[in-house]
Design a protein around this motif. Structure first.
Motif, mmCIF file in Angstrom:
data_model
loop_
_atom_site.group_PDB
_atom_site.id
_atom_site.type_symbol
_atom_site.label_atom_id
_atom_site.label_comp_id
_atom_site.label_asym_id
_atom_site.label_seq_id
_atom_site.Cartn_x
_atom_site.Cartn_y
_atom_site.Cartn_z
ATOM 1 N N UNK A 122 -4.487 7.483 11.919
ATOM 2 C CA UNK A 122 -3.309 8.245 12.329
ATOM 3 C C UNK A 122 -2.049 7.390 12.298
ATOM 4 N N UNK A 123 -2.212 6.113 11.911
ATOM 5 C CA UNK A 123 -1.072 5.189 11.808
ATOM 6 C C UNK A 123 -1.071 4.634 10.395
ATOM 7 N N UNK A 124 0.055 4.734 9.724
ATOM 8 C CA UNK A 124 0.143 4.282 8.340
ATOM 9 C C UNK A 124 1.406 3.437 8.142
ATOM 10 N N UNK A 125 1.261 2.346 7.408
ATOM 11 C CA UNK A 125 2.390 1.475 7.066
ATOM 12 C C UNK A 125 2.587 1.487 5.554
ATOM 13 N N UNK A 126 3.797 1.685 5.122
ATOM 14 C CA UNK A 126 4.145 1.535 3.717
ATOM 15 C C UNK A 126 4.993 0.290 3.543
ATOM 16 N N UNK A 169 11.748 -6.826 2.726
ATOM 17 C CA UNK A 169 10.658 -5.869 2.644
ATOM 18 C C UNK A 169 11.129 -4.573 3.306
ATOM 19 N N UNK A 170 10.806 -3.449 2.681
ATOM 20 C CA UNK A 170 11.104 -2.137 3.264
ATOM 21 C C UNK A 170 9.810 -1.582 3.855
ATOM 22 N N UNK A 171 9.861 -1.219 5.125
ATOM 23 C CA UNK A 171 8.676 -0.755 5.838
ATOM 24 C C UNK A 171 8.878 0.688 6.300
ATOM 25 N N UNK A 172 7.858 1.481 6.083
ATOM 26 C CA UNK A 172 7.856 2.843 6.608
ATOM 27 C C UNK A 172 6.591 3.026 7.450
ATOM 28 N N UNK A 215 12.473 0.689 8.564
ATOM 29 C CA UNK A 215 13.231 -0.518 8.869
ATOM 30 C C UNK A 215 13.016 -1.529 7.754
ATOM 31 N N UNK A 216 13.794 -2.574 7.764
ATOM 32 C CA UNK A 216 13.676 -3.626 6.762
ATOM 33 C C UNK A 216 13.421 -4.953 7.477
ATOM 34 N N UNK A 217 12.724 -5.850 6.782
ATOM 35 C CA UNK A 217 12.420 -7.171 7.333
ATOM 36 C C UNK A 217 12.954 -8.224 6.380
ATOM 37 N N UNK A 218 13.801 -9.084 6.893
ATOM 38 C CA UNK A 218 14.332 -10.187 6.084
ATOM 39 C C UNK A 218 13.258 -11.268 5.982
ATOM 40 N N UNK A 219 12.894 -11.623 4.747
ATOM 41 C CA UNK A 219 11.757 -12.514 4.513
ATOM 42 C C UNK A 219 12.195 -13.679 3.635
ATOM 43 N N UNK A 220 12.583 -14.769 4.267
ATOM 44 C CA UNK A 220 13.049 -15.917 3.502
ATOM 45 C C UNK A 220 12.703 -17.215 4.226
ATOM 46 N N UNK A 259 4.960 -10.388 11.248
ATOM 47 C CA UNK A 259 6.368 -10.331 10.867
ATOM 48 C C UNK A 259 6.799 -8.952 10.403
ATOM 49 N N UNK A 260 5.851 -8.150 9.883
ATOM 50 C CA UNK A 260 6.214 -6.884 9.246
ATOM 51 C C UNK A 260 5.843 -5.636 10.025
ATOM 52 N N UNK A 261 4.734 -5.671 10.758
ATOM 53 C CA UNK A 261 4.173 -4.417 11.262
ATOM 54 C C UNK A 261 4.441 -4.212 12.748
ATOM 55 N N UNK A 262 5.264 -3.215 13.061
ATOM 56 C CA UNK A 262 5.472 -2.815 14.446
ATOM 57 C C UNK A 262 4.173 -2.244 15.009
ATOM 58 N N UNK A 263 3.832 -2.652 16.218
ATOM 59 C CA UNK A 263 2.659 -2.100 16.886
ATOM 60 C C UNK A 263 3.032 -0.794 17.578
#
Length: 580
Positions: free
Chosen positions: A4-8, A19-22, A90-95, A115-119
């Motif tokens: 029921x939880x999906x990350x793109x 990185x663009x996260x949905x 949201x977006x994550x700055x990855x450098x 770094x990327x996935x909101x809980x």
């Protein structure tokens, strides 16, 4: 239970480092869904505030109506109540070129889930799915990870899954063009993915990794505790580090540390260091990932998880990492003696060992060991280094009683590691005193909770190892240096040394000694021209201000350890490395 939880995960312009996260939540909390991001990553004990790399969050309903989001604190947010599905973008700055966070450019990418996935608060135990999309313009890229595939082809973009949030964030992901070599260990598939420009002999590296992995699996006398394993190795011009995960490790090494096509049978110092790093992180698959301190069984990733046991989980591992190189046959006895000599030298050269106990070092890792400054060597002892020396002492003491540290590790593994129950200090003490008796209890009390010197020298000499302590130089100013702007930067200054007594401080740049210009290249040679007790005029800059003083040259401490083999060149290495 359905996912029921999906990350793109995607990126329209990798060169921008975003990185663009949905995040899609099928069943959000009707009172308003709370989301949070970890503040630290397991295995690296420092609050890192990963949320600082997130752009503002935007939430929507199933029909794309905006949903209000309110910040609760620096790394958690509450979405307004909605009926039905909730989608957050949201977006994550990855450098960041490290093993701890995330990296992305037009040449490739890497990320840890922390770094990327909101809980999704309250739903952390639910299964999740992840779609990793090929970034725009990345036709030649592949994916290397042990995150379970859920439709994605091997090394391919597509759908992945995890049983829960904890598993999701424990599988780092490499994206890009990389070398990929597979090898099998007793039916368990292993692989090495190497990213970065290099001319290394990867067949040699895999051959040596096979020996190390086989030796460690055999050590615990159990099948490997994972169904597959992946070494993710990024080669760079200058860098070093590693971070363990449940079925993989992220590594960084110098490009020149890879074995060359004409690498001699005896590995170079750089290649030996790389093998030791691989050995260290692989051993963590048992010691810390499954045999773990009780506070790390279900840690709160929003606040520090203090433990006095890092001396065991990192120090014991630091002892065994080089041991396994010897046991696996990738280095010989003299090479192991040299590695142990270096470790003992680093310990002796740490004045902080007389100030801080190793249990305190473990507990304060969050604020001291992981946040070092110029004063750190004088007030902090490394739980890696002292923990390894404690392991050496325990192993030697146990072997005089017909046992070994191996037996302790296996006993703890059988009782706690298999079930991942979590252990405390009493459990470790019991496993040791069961074999050493009250002598072991007294030793542990002194070694862990006092700054009393460890008996490593007499224990080594008792088994026929020749121990020599000498000075790398005859004289000293009590400083550690590196090249500075126009001179020699004083990186560390001993508070009781000649330089400090004369008024010099860490950060000062020395430009001349006795009216003669000085540089990092000739510092040691120029200093060696003086005798202890002589005075030398020192000219320096503190920031942009001129400073002149006079230092009295001192005798250098005998803090460099050299271990010699006995006439029977197999004797003491055999005693140290034999499996009991």
């Amino acid at each position: 239970m359905q996912n029921t939880i999906h990350y793109g995960v995607s990126s329209l312009h990798p060169a921008s480092h975003y990185f663009d996260i949905c995040l899609t939540i099928a069943e959000p909390d009707p009172a308003g869904q709370v989301l949070w991001l970890p503040d630290w990553i397991p295995g690296s004990y420092m609050i890192r505030d990963f949320s600082r790399h997130l752009t503002p969050l935007h939430a929507f309903t199933a029909d794309d109506q905006p949903v209000a989001i309110t910040a609760i604190d620096k790394s958690s947010w509450r979405c307004a109540p909605v009926e039905g599905l909730l989608r957050v973008r949201y977006r994550v700055y990855a450098w960041d070129m490290s093993v701890r966070t995330a990296l992305l450019d037009q040449f490739g990418g890497f990320f840890n889930g922390t770094s990327l996935f909101l809980a999704v608060s309250g739903q952390e135990q639910r299964p999740v799915s992840v779609s990793i999309e090929r970034p725009v313009g990345a036709e030649a890229w592949r994916v290397a990870t042990t995150l379970p595939r859920d439709g994605a082809e091997a090394l391919g973009f597509g759908d992945y899954c995890a049983a829960n949030y904890d598993e999701l964030i424990d599988h780092p992901v490499e994206l890009g063009v990389f070398d990929y070599l597979r090898f099998d260990m007793d039916g368990v598939p292993h692989a090495l993915a190497v990213t970065g420009v290099h001319r290394g002999d990867l067949a040699r590296l895999v051959s040596d990794l096979r020996k190390i992995c086989a030796t460690q699996i055999a050590f615990f006398q159990d099948p490997a505790p994972f169904s597959e394993y992946l070494f993710l190795l990024r080669v760079v011009g200058s860098g070093y580090g590693g971070l363990e995960h449940r079925s993989s490790t992220s590594l960084i090494c110098n490009r020149d540390d890879l074995p060359s096509a004409n690498e001699p049978e005896a590995p170079s110092a750089g290649y030996t260091q790389l093998l030791g790093l691989c050995s260290h992180e692989y051993f963590h698959s048992w010691n810390v990932k499954r045999l773990k301190p009780d506070v790390m069984v279900a840690p709160n990733l929003r606040q520090p998880a203090h433990t006095e046991l890092l001396w065991f989980f990192e120090g014991i591992t630091s002892y065994y990492d080089d041991q396994f190189l010897l046991r696996a046959g990738v280095i010989d006895a003299p090479a192991y003696a040299a590695l142990l000599s270096q470790q003992l030298s680093r310990y002796v050269q740490t004045p902080g060992r007389s100030v801080q106990t190793v249990s305190a070092s473990s507990f304060d890792a969050w604020t001291k060991y992981y946040q070092q400054n110029e004063n750190t060597p004088h007030v902090v002892v490394s739980y890696y280094i002292k923990g390894a020396i404690i392991a050496l002492c325990l192993d030697l003491m146990l072997r005089t009683q017909g046992h070994s540290l191996d037996a302790v590790m296996r006993a703890l593994w059988q009782r706690f590691g298999r079930s991942q129950a979590g252990i405390c200090a009493d459990d470790i003490q019991t496993a040791i005193t069961d074999l050493l008796g009250s002598y072991g209890e007294v030793f542990l009390q002194q070694a862990l909770h006092s700054t009393q010197e460890l008996p490593w020298q007499c224990l080594l000499e008792d088994i026929g190892v020749q121990v020599k302590l000498s000075s790398a130089q005859a004289v000293t100013l009590g400083v550690r240096t590196q090249a500075g702007d126009g001179g020699v930067l004083l990186r560390v200054v001993d508070p009781a040394g000649p330089a400090a007594q004369a008024g010099l401080s860490a950060g000062d740049v020395v430009v001349a000694l006795d009216q003669r210009r000085i540089s990092a290249a000739n510092w040691d040679k120029r200093l060696a021209q003086y005798a202890a007790g002589e005075s030398v005029s020192v000219y320096a800059f503190r920031r942009d201000e001129w400073l002149a003083c006079t230092c009295i040259i001192a005798v250098a401490a005998a803090d460099t350890c050299t271990l010699g083999l006995s006439d029977d060149t197999d004797a003491w290495p055999r005693v140290l490395a034999v499996n009991h």
